[in-house]
Write an enzyme that holds these catalytic residues in place. Structure first.
Site, PDB file in Angstrom:
ATOM      1  N   ASN A 117     -54.711  30.172  -7.106  1.00 34.38           N
ATOM      2  CA  ASN A 117     -55.888  29.765  -7.887  1.00 34.38           C
ATOM      3  C   ASN A 117     -55.926  28.267  -8.113  1.00 34.38           C
ATOM      4  OD1 ASN A 117     -58.099  30.012  -9.988  1.00 34.38           O
ATOM      5  ND2 ASN A 117     -56.437  29.232 -11.286  1.00 34.38           N
ATOM      6  N   ARG A 182     -63.651  30.865 -14.372  1.00 33.88           N
ATOM      7  CA  ARG A 182     -63.334  30.831 -12.943  1.00 33.88           C
ATOM      8  C   ARG A 182     -63.442  29.441 -12.320  1.00 33.88           C
ATOM      9  NH1 ARG A 182     -66.532  36.471 -12.193  1.00 33.88           N
ATOM     10  NH2 ARG A 182     -64.722  37.876 -12.344  1.00 33.88           N
ATOM     11  N   ASP A 191     -57.933  23.228 -10.415  1.00 33.71           N
ATOM     12  CA  ASP A 191     -58.562  24.475  -9.995  1.00 33.71           C
ATOM     13  C   ASP A 191     -59.174  24.360  -8.606  1.00 33.71           C
ATOM     14  OD1 ASP A 191     -61.143  26.605 -10.489  1.00 33.71           O
ATOM     15  OD2 ASP A 191     -59.121  27.151 -11.148  1.00 33.71           O
ATOM     16  N   ARG A 219     -48.393  40.007  -5.113  1.00 34.37           N
ATOM     17  CA  ARG A 219     -48.888  39.957  -6.475  1.00 34.37           C
ATOM     18  C   ARG A 219     -49.710  38.689  -6.512  1.00 34.37           C
ATOM     19  NH1 ARG A 219     -48.541  36.154 -11.022  1.00 34.37           N
ATOM     20  NH2 ARG A 219     -48.795  37.315 -12.940  1.00 34.37           N
ATOM     21  N   ASP A 221     -51.590  35.924  -8.332  1.00 36.85           N
ATOM     22  CA  ASP A 221     -51.582  35.347  -9.673  1.00 36.85           C
ATOM     23  C   ASP A 221     -52.987  34.938 -10.127  1.00 36.85           C
ATOM     24  OD1 ASP A 221     -50.973  32.276 -11.151  1.00 36.85           O
ATOM     25  OD2 ASP A 221     -49.978  34.080 -11.905  1.00 36.85           O
ATOM     26  N   HIS A 225     -59.302  34.201 -12.649  1.00 40.14           N
ATOM     27  CA  HIS A 225     -59.801  32.826 -12.542  1.00 40.14           C
ATOM     28  C   HIS A 225     -60.359  32.523 -11.157  1.00 40.14           C
ATOM     29  CE1 HIS A 225     -58.143  32.290 -16.500  1.00 40.14           C
ATOM     30  NE2 HIS A 225     -57.102  32.984 -16.070  1.00 40.14           N
ATOM     31  N   GLU A 257     -53.359  40.063 -10.625  1.00 35.13           N
ATOM     32  CA  GLU A 257     -53.142  39.866 -12.056  1.00 35.13           C
ATOM     33  C   GLU A 257     -54.482  39.554 -12.728  1.00 35.13           C
ATOM     34  OE1 GLU A 257     -51.424  37.066 -15.561  1.00 35.13           O
ATOM     35  OE2 GLU A 257     -52.278  36.287 -13.679  1.00 35.13           O
TER      36      GLU A 257
HETATM   37  C1  AAO Z   1     -47.528  25.211 -18.530  1.00 37.73           C
HETATM   38  C2  AAO Z   1     -47.526  24.895 -20.018  1.00 37.73           C
HETATM   39  C3  AAO Z   1     -48.947  24.559 -20.470  1.00 37.73           C
HETATM   40  C4  AAO Z   1     -49.461  23.371 -19.663  1.00 37.73           C
HETATM   41  C5  AAO Z   1     -49.416  23.753 -18.177  1.00 37.73           C
HETATM   42  C6  AAO Z   1     -49.802  22.567 -17.319  1.00 37.73           C
HETATM   43  O1  AAO Z   1     -47.046  26.037 -20.733  1.00 37.73           O
HETATM   44  O2  AAO Z   1     -48.906  24.192 -21.854  1.00 37.73           O
HETATM   45  O3  AAO Z   1     -50.794  23.096 -20.032  1.00 37.73           O
HETATM   46  O4  AAO Z   1     -48.087  24.119 -17.803  1.00 37.73           O
HETATM   47  O5  AAO Z   1     -48.923  21.537 -17.492  1.00 37.73           O
HETATM   48  C7  AAO Z   1     -47.313  30.049 -16.435  1.00 37.73           C
HETATM   49  C8  AAO Z   1     -47.040  29.875 -17.938  1.00 37.73           C
HETATM   50  C9  AAO Z   1     -47.881  28.739 -18.531  1.00 37.73           C
HETATM   51  C10 AAO Z   1     -47.616  27.459 -17.715  1.00 37.73           C
HETATM   52  C11 AAO Z   1     -48.123  27.763 -16.283  1.00 37.73           C
HETATM   53  C12 AAO Z   1     -48.021  26.560 -15.373  1.00 37.73           C
HETATM   54  O6  AAO Z   1     -47.354  31.108 -18.599  1.00 37.73           O
HETATM   55  O7  AAO Z   1     -47.454  28.507 -19.879  1.00 37.73           O
HETATM   56  O8  AAO Z   1     -48.356  26.376 -18.294  1.00 37.73           O
HETATM   57  O9  AAO Z   1     -47.294  28.812 -15.713  1.00 37.73           O
HETATM   58  O10 AAO Z   1     -46.757  26.084 -15.274  1.00 37.73           O
HETATM   59  C13 AAO Z   1     -54.035  33.447 -18.914  1.00 37.73           C
HETATM   60  C14 AAO Z   1     -54.354  33.811 -17.468  1.00 37.73           C
HETATM   61  C15 AAO Z   1     -53.226  34.528 -16.787  1.00 37.73           C
HETATM   62  C16 AAO Z   1     -51.903  33.766 -16.942  1.00 37.73           C
HETATM   63  C17 AAO Z   1     -51.669  33.637 -18.468  1.00 37.73           C
HETATM   64  C18 AAO Z   1     -50.361  32.911 -18.741  1.00 37.73           C
HETATM   65  O11 AAO Z   1     -55.509  34.623 -17.436  1.00 37.73           O
HETATM   66  O12 AAO Z   1     -53.502  34.638 -15.402  1.00 37.73           O
HETATM   67  O13 AAO Z   1     -52.732  32.862 -19.049  1.00 37.73           O
HETATM   68  N1  AAO Z   1     -50.790  34.432 -16.261  1.00 37.73           N
HETATM   69  C19 AAO Z   1     -50.450  33.925 -14.895  1.00 37.73           C
HETATM   70  C20 AAO Z   1     -48.923  33.966 -14.695  1.00 37.73           C
HETATM   71  C21 AAO Z   1     -48.287  32.931 -15.610  1.00 37.73           C
HETATM   72  C22 AAO Z   1     -48.695  31.521 -15.156  1.00 37.73           C
HETATM   73  C23 AAO Z   1     -50.102  31.465 -14.694  1.00 37.73           C
HETATM   74  C24 AAO Z   1     -50.905  32.566 -14.568  1.00 37.73           C
HETATM   75  C25 AAO Z   1     -50.519  30.183 -14.095  1.00 37.73           C
HETATM   76  O14 AAO Z   1     -48.460  35.272 -14.956  1.00 37.73           O
HETATM   77  O15 AAO Z   1     -46.853  33.036 -15.562  1.00 37.73           O
HETATM   78  O16 AAO Z   1     -48.599  30.632 -16.289  1.00 37.73           O
HETATM   79  O17 AAO Z   1     -50.115  30.235 -12.722  1.00 37.73           O
HETATM   80  C26 AAO Z   1     -56.229  35.601 -23.225  1.00 37.73           C
HETATM   81  C27 AAO Z   1     -56.915  35.830 -21.863  1.00 37.73           C
HETATM   82  C28 AAO Z   1     -55.854  35.830 -20.746  1.00 37.73           C
HETATM   83  C29 AAO Z   1     -55.033  34.540 -20.793  1.00 37.73           C
HETATM   84  C30 AAO Z   1     -54.346  34.490 -22.167  1.00 37.73           C
HETATM   85  C31 AAO Z   1     -53.461  33.257 -22.288  1.00 37.73           C
HETATM   86  O18 AAO Z   1     -55.402  36.729 -23.524  1.00 37.73           O
HETATM   87  O19 AAO Z   1     -57.538  37.085 -21.882  1.00 37.73           O
HETATM   88  O20 AAO Z   1     -56.521  35.910 -19.482  1.00 37.73           O
HETATM   89  O21 AAO Z   1     -54.041  34.612 -19.761  1.00 37.73           O
HETATM   90  O22 AAO Z   1     -55.373  34.437 -23.209  1.00 37.73           O
HETATM   91  O23 AAO Z   1     -54.172  32.125 -22.166  1.00 37.73           O
HETATM   92  C32 AAO Z   1     -54.851  39.047 -26.927  1.00 37.73           C
HETATM   93  C33 AAO Z   1     -56.155  39.242 -26.118  1.00 37.73           C
HETATM   94  C34 AAO Z   1     -55.984  38.665 -24.698  1.00 37.73           C
HETATM   95  C35 AAO Z   1     -55.606  37.200 -24.828  1.00 37.73           C
HETATM   96  C36 AAO Z   1     -54.303  37.125 -25.604  1.00 37.73           C
HETATM   97  C37 AAO Z   1     -53.843  35.691 -25.732  1.00 37.73           C
HETATM   98  O24 AAO Z   1     -53.829  39.828 -26.390  1.00 37.73           O
HETATM   99  O25 AAO Z   1     -56.398  40.657 -26.016  1.00 37.73           O
HETATM  100  O26 AAO Z   1     -57.189  38.750 -23.961  1.00 37.73           O
HETATM  101  O27 AAO Z   1     -54.481  37.671 -26.922  1.00 37.73           O
HETATM  102  O28 AAO Z   1     -54.777  34.937 -26.362  1.00 37.73           O
END
Ligand code: AAO
Length: 487
Positions: A117, A182, A191, A219, A221, A225, A257
């Site tokens: 992505n 997205r 992006d 998988r 990722d 988005h 995902e």
């Molecule tokens: C890191 C730093 C960031 C920095 C960034 C850039 O932590 O502070 O800005 O670098 O320097 C992983 C880590 C991130 C890391 C990133 C890059 O988790 O912390 O950032 O690598 O190094 C969204 C996405 C989902 C994603 C998830 C983490 O939709 O795809 O965030 N998961 C995948 C991977 C994950 C990876 C990435 C994607 C990026 O599995 O390991 O990130 O490649 C809501 C939305 C979700 C959203 C969450 C969190 O969720 O619905 O879509 O996930 O917010 O933002 C309730 C709600 C639920 C809500 C949730 C949280 O449960 O029902 O909808 O609360 O608010």
């Protein structure tokens, strides 16, 4: 009323070998060997996973990523690609290639976690701070090793002030909100514009390099988005699987995902026609039941499945926890069970593996020095060390996974997949059946004279309990006794 039947199952779920497996197709569960080195995965396939009936391993992103030093080498640096070269913390391209063929040789498939992505963070700077030493300039959006340049990103499409995703919930401006999620940057990550031919070609090229090496699926990722039609165009370019290990015409297995816990305009169902989709409600709801929250009772699980608001079973990729929500990233909330609460976790995993719903994935983790503090949301707590990477040497390279004489893992590797309660059922359980000796009708049958049993004998005590030992590797990891099989 004494039970007339007692059926016990220890299944390790499903195998998958087709693009979109709609029927049970033998084999067993996927295990996510999070951050494992390729050399150790090869060993584990040969020494443990194949002998114990696991179907597949999900590996951490194999592509080149930025090296983050503040904080020091966090796990999440692997989600910030710099190029699609195959050298990462888990090992070199040759070690990856060797691991894939050794695992395929013993019948354990490899599914790669692919980050397509986005590239690295917009604030990652410039230089060669990357796992293969490739040059990049995040400010100028230049990644010459792919190559990508500024025109290959969505800056022109994103309408938010920051250029980042600012609001997931904006359900009223449906189109604008969907576009924001997205076309804008996820947590500041550059992006990619997948509507562009060049980007589709580069992304499909990366995935096909892995398929040609023997990878059996992906998988994908952060699919939420990416626009479904862009993903469809990319998947449509994927090669059939390598016939050295797979039947002619086999398609890569794709699971996407998408976090959909409701309340947002983008739905998991938008992606299910393209492949399996992660069902995040599964772990959240199962955790709540096992914790007996909201008055939920274990007995309620007898109706478990789509009637609980879960997506259709043949579309779902399920897990109790994943690498994000076991450390408060991503979604799932406080009910998520993890290895930090082993008793309840084992119950949840054993239930997931025995229940026929969805394609199951086990998490295999490493331990880190948690530091829980009061979270932003009242009553919630946040782990200040949620970034901590795998067991590593001072130079940041990942330590091997030592296996102890008792089969457990050392050096901070948790290896839930090796927990014997997960790989073998060995317990005294209530059958509800009258005391006596019974013939297990799965492994055998009563002999003509009625006193013998060609299969396992199960002895039920006066208290209705019986001892069961079911190894995950058994052809039919089930036991069934009934009044008529009493000896
Ligand atoms: C890191 C730093 C960031 C920095 C960034 C850039 O932590 O502070 O800005 O670098 O320097 C992983 C880590 C991130 C890391 C990133 C890059 O988790 O912390 O950032 O690598 O190094 C969204 C996405 C989902 C994603 C998830 C983490 O939709 O795809 O965030 N998961 C995948 C991977 C994950 C990876 C990435 C994607 C990026 O599995 O390991 O990130 O490649 C809501 C939305 C979700 C959203 C969450 C969190 O969720 O619905 O879509 O996930 O917010 O933002 C309730 C709600 C639920 C809500 C949730 C949280 O449960 O029902 O909808 O609360 O608010």
């Amino acid at each position: 009323m004494k039970a007339r039947w007692c059926l016990l199952a220890l299944g390790l779920g499903l195998g998958v070998s087709h693009y979109h497996c709609r029927t049970r197709c033998g084999g067993t569960s996927i295990v996510h060997l999070f951050e494992w080195p390729w050399r150790d995965i090869a060993e584990e396939c040969e020494n443990y996973l194949a002998p114990n009936g696991f179907a597949a391993v999900q590996i951490s992103p194999p592509s080149e990523n930025v090296v983050v030093t503040q904080p020091w080498r966090p796990w999440w640096e692997r989600y910030q690609p710099i190029s699609y070269k195959l050298c990462s913390r888990s090992g070199t391209e040759q070690e990856l290639r060797d691991m894939i063929s050794r695992c395929n040789k013993v019948g354990v498939k490899i599914y790669a976690d692919v980050v397509i992505n986005h590239m690295c963070s917009a604030s990652a700077g410039e230089g060669r701070r990357s796992t293969c030493g490739s040059y990049f300039n995040a400010r100028e959006e230049e990644f010459p090793s792919v190559p990508y340049s500024a025109s290959h990103f969505n800056d022109d499409k994103c309408t938010t002030a920051s250029g980042n995703i600012e609001n997931y919930q904006d359900i009223y401006q449906l189109t604008a909100s969907a576009a924001q999620v997205r076309d804008c940057r996820l947590v500041g990550l550059l992006d990619l514009a997948h509507r562009k031919e060049h980007v589709r070609e580069r992304v499909a090229g990366y995935m096909n390099t892995l398929v040609d090496m023997g990878v059996a699926g992906f998988r994908v990722d952060a699919c939420k988005h990416m626009w479904p039609e862009d993903l469809k165009a990319i998947y449509g370019r994927l090669h059939n699987l390598n016939t050295e290990w797979f039947p002619e015409g086999s398609k890569p297995f794709v699971y996407q995902e998408v976090i959909d816990l409701g309340g947002e305009p983008i739905k998991a169902s938008e992606y299910s026609r393209l492949g399996h989709v992660t069902e995040f409600k599964y772990g959240a709801k199962l955790g709540s039941v096992i914790r007996r929250w909201n008055g939920d009772k274990l007995a309620d699980l007898k109706t478990w499945g789509e009637s609980w608001g879960l997506m259709p079973s043949d579309q779902a990729l399920v897990f109790v926890d994943n690498h994000d929500n076991q450390r408060g990233h991503g979604a799932g909330g406080a009910s998520i069970l993890t290895f930090w609460e082993p008793r309840m976790y084992k119950m949840a995993v054993a239930f997931m593996l025995a229940h026929p719903y969805g394609v199951t994935r086990l998490m295999s983790s490493y331990r880190w020095d948690r530091s829980l503090v009061e979270g932003r949301v009242g009553g919630s707590c946040q782990d200040q060390n949620d970034w901590m990477g795998p067991p590593s040497y001072p130079d940041g390279s990942t330590k091997p996974v030592p296996i102890n004489p008792d089969g457990s893992c050392g050096e901070g590797w948790v290896c839930e997949h090796r927990w014997h309660q997960i790989s073998t059922l060995d317990a005294l359980l209530q059958t509800g059946m009258p005391a006596g000796s019974y013939c297990d009708v799965i492994s055998g049958q009563r002999t003509a004279a009625g006193m013998g049993c060609t299969g396992k004998r199960i002895t039920v005590g006066e208290d209705g309990r019986a001892h069961f030992t079911i190894k995950a590797t058994e052809q039919d990891p089930f036991v069934a006794i009934h009044a008529g099989s009493k000896l």
